[in-house]
Design an enzyme around this catalytic site. Structure first.
Site, PDB file in Angstrom:
ATOM      1  N   LEU A 182       1.127  -1.502  -0.095  1.00  0.00           N
ATOM      2  CA  LEU A 182      -0.056  -0.305   0.208  1.00  0.00           C
ATOM      3  C   LEU A 182       0.900   1.035   0.281  1.00  0.00           C
ATOM      4  CD1 LEU A 182      -2.763   1.622   0.005  1.00  0.00           C
ATOM      5  CD2 LEU A 182      -2.337   0.892   2.770  1.00  0.00           C
ATOM      6  N   ALA A 183       1.639   1.344   0.466  1.00  0.00           N
ATOM      7  CA  ALA A 183       2.417   2.408   0.755  1.00  0.00           C
ATOM      8  C   ALA A 183       3.131   2.656  -0.287  1.00  0.00           C
ATOM      9  CB  ALA A 183       4.063   1.997   1.783  1.00  0.00           C
ATOM     10  N   GLN A 196       1.993   2.545  -3.427  1.00  0.00           N
ATOM     11  CA  GLN A 196       0.900   3.024  -3.997  1.00  0.00           C
ATOM     12  C   GLN A 196       0.066   3.944  -3.958  1.00  0.00           C
ATOM     13  OE1 GLN A 196      -2.545  -0.898  -4.474  1.00  0.00           O
ATOM     14  NE2 GLN A 196      -0.833  -2.054  -4.605  1.00  0.00           N
ATOM     15  N   HIS A 252      10.369  -0.995  -4.347  1.00  0.00           N
ATOM     16  CA  HIS A 252       9.100  -0.365  -5.551  1.00  0.00           C
ATOM     17  C   HIS A 252       9.783   0.536  -4.499  1.00  0.00           C
ATOM     18  CE1 HIS A 252       5.046  -0.738  -7.177  1.00  0.00           C
ATOM     19  NE2 HIS A 252       6.395  -0.468  -7.829  1.00  0.00           N
TER      20      HIS A 252
END
Length: 127
Positions: free
Chosen positions: A71-72, A74, A95
């Site tokens: 989630l981070a 994104q 990422h």
């Protein structure tokens, strides 16, 4: 995880095409829901898929941060487009680090990721 049986749901799909089982675990909090998913692979037992996914959930719960690694990475782009925001996460994934580098090349804004003594990382965008 020691969760109540009433919190669990099993769905079986007849004639499904795929390499195996899927385990999806949702951890709900007041502000958000984190979803952890383990996908079956040829040669991997259902137990191995479950163990791997449960290990990720335990790491997340132990870290005591609202946002986990997938989630981070994104959240970085929409927050950068808005020009501000912040969140706490665990260790940034490669990422997420790559996303930060790309964002900084295209947008002129203050973006920082500061590691704290408790192992968490606070990401801030804007003032």
């Amino acid at each position: 995880l020691g969760w109540e049986e009433s919190w669990l749901q099993v769905e079986q799909l007849k004639d499904a095409v795929g390499p195996g089982n899927i385990l999806s675990i949702e951890v709900e909090s007041e502000a958000l829901t984190e979803v952890f998913t383990g996908f079956g692979q040829r040669g991997a037992s259902a137990e191995a898929v479950g163990d791997r996914t449960v290990r990720q959930v335990r790491e997340y719960l132990k870290a005591n941060v609202p946002v986990w690694d997938h989630l981070a990475d994104q959240l970085l782009v929409p927050m950068s487009m808005s020009g501000r925001g912040s969140f706490r996460t665990g260790t940034l994934s490669r990422h997420a680090e790559t996303n930060i580098g790309v964002i900084q090349r295209f947008l002129s804004l203050d973006l920082s990721a500061a590691r704290s003594d408790d192992g968490g990382t606070t990401v801030r965008i804007g003032a």
